[in-house]
Design a protein around this motif. Structure first.
Motif, mmCIF file in Angstrom:
data_model
loop_
_atom_site.group_PDB
_atom_site.id
_atom_site.type_symbol
_atom_site.label_atom_id
_atom_site.label_comp_id
_atom_site.label_asym_id
_atom_site.label_seq_id
_atom_site.Cartn_x
_atom_site.Cartn_y
_atom_site.Cartn_z
ATOM 1 N N SER A 29 0.830 -1.206 0.000
ATOM 2 C CA SER A 29 0.000 0.000 0.000
ATOM 3 C C SER A 29 0.859 1.249 0.000
ATOM 4 C CB SER A 29 -0.927 0.026 1.225
ATOM 5 O OG SER A 29 -1.919 -0.939 1.114
ATOM 6 N N LEU A 30 1.890 1.242 0.830
ATOM 7 C CA LEU A 30 2.774 2.398 0.899
ATOM 8 C C LEU A 30 3.536 2.582 -0.406
ATOM 9 C CD1 LEU A 30 4.144 2.074 4.537
ATOM 10 C CD2 LEU A 30 2.570 3.800 3.675
ATOM 11 N N GLU A 31 3.978 1.475 -0.997
ATOM 12 C CA GLU A 31 4.722 1.566 -2.255
ATOM 13 C C GLU A 31 3.877 2.143 -3.384
ATOM 14 O OE1 GLU A 31 6.279 -2.307 -3.128
ATOM 15 O OE2 GLU A 31 7.517 -2.334 -1.336
ATOM 16 N N LYS A 32 2.575 1.872 -3.351
ATOM 17 C CA LYS A 32 1.690 2.316 -4.430
ATOM 18 C C LYS A 32 1.027 3.653 -4.127
ATOM 19 C CE LYS A 32 0.646 -2.329 -5.975
ATOM 20 N NZ LYS A 32 -0.398 -3.344 -6.138
ATOM 21 N N ALA A 33 1.401 4.279 -3.035
ATOM 22 C CA ALA A 33 0.789 5.560 -2.662
ATOM 23 C C ALA A 33 1.328 6.664 -3.560
ATOM 24 C CB ALA A 33 1.040 5.841 -1.183
ATOM 25 N N ALA A 34 1.422 7.830 -3.067
ATOM 26 C CA ALA A 34 1.764 9.044 -3.815
ATOM 27 C C ALA A 34 3.101 8.977 -4.546
ATOM 28 C CB ALA A 34 1.787 10.214 -2.846
ATOM 29 N N ASP A 35 3.268 9.902 -5.446
ATOM 30 C CA ASP A 35 4.528 10.109 -6.162
ATOM 31 C C ASP A 35 5.596 10.460 -5.126
ATOM 32 O OD1 ASP A 35 6.646 10.971 -7.708
ATOM 33 O OD2 ASP A 35 5.565 12.607 -8.646
ATOM 34 N N ARG A 36 6.629 9.642 -5.025
ATOM 35 C CA ARG A 36 7.670 9.856 -4.018
ATOM 36 C C ARG A 36 8.838 10.666 -4.552
ATOM 37 N NH1 ARG A 36 8.061 3.759 -1.894
ATOM 38 N NH2 ARG A 36 8.503 3.543 -4.096
ATOM 39 N N SER A 37 8.678 11.272 -5.731
ATOM 40 C CA SER A 37 9.765 12.075 -6.295
ATOM 41 C C SER A 37 9.563 13.572 -6.053
ATOM 42 C CB SER A 37 9.901 11.800 -7.795
ATOM 43 O OG SER A 37 8.753 12.254 -8.482
ATOM 44 N N VAL A 38 8.519 13.938 -5.309
ATOM 45 C CA VAL A 38 8.237 15.342 -5.006
ATOM 46 C C VAL A 38 9.275 15.872 -4.022
ATOM 47 C CG1 VAL A 38 6.553 16.919 -3.974
ATOM 48 C CG2 VAL A 38 5.773 15.044 -5.438
#
Length: 151
Positions: free
Chosen positions: A32-41
């Motif tokens: 779930s955490l891996e598929k959450a928001a864009d982590r490149s912000v």
């Protein structure tokens, strides 16, 4: 030398056993955490969310200098908040291992590596998981994700 070999063997066995003990629920929360928001912000372009969604503890102590920029309600799985902190990884980890636990969000199990860490936690009527990692896009910054659900 024999003692050292025995110690290494014991550590390998413990590592293997610990990895096998991961429950289906833990694996699901990781995904779930891996598929959450864009982590490149990066913090320079992050816009803080207006409010914390119902189902997430309003008093969860995110590390200083963290901008929470995304929230996802996953129903029964809980709510995931994603943020970016200007603090380096080691300082974010210290905040989650210190002040967050002092505020009642106690770690039940976790794992720390050189550039990322995860932990399950429980407290204040909630259960969840946090995951942090050095940002791959924003030098010196740390991605912070927290999953929370009512107990």
């Amino acid at each position: 030398m024999r003692r050292r070999t025995h110690l290494v063997g014991t550590l390998l066995l413990l590592t293997t056993v610990a990895g096998c003990g991961e429950s289906a629920a833990q694996k699901a929360s990781e995904k779930s955490l891996e598929k959450a928001a864009d982590r490149s912000v990066c913090s320079a372009k992050a816009s803080a969310i207006d409010s914390v969604p119902k189902g997430f503890p309003e008093d969860f102590p995110f590390p200083d200098q963290t901008i929470v920029y995304d929230a996802e309600d996953r129903g029964e799985q809980g709510v995931i908040l994603t943020g970016i902190s200007k603090l380096p990884f080691k300082d974010v980890l210290a905040a989650l291992n210190g002040p967050a636990q002092d505020a009642g969000f106690k770690i039940t199990e976790g794992e720390t590596e050189d550039h990322d860490a995860e932990a399950n936690w429980t407290g204040n009527g909630y259960r969840g998981r946090w995951a942090i990692r050095e940002s791959g896009s924003c030098q010196g910054e740390t991605v912070v994700q927290v999953l929370a659900a009512s107990q």
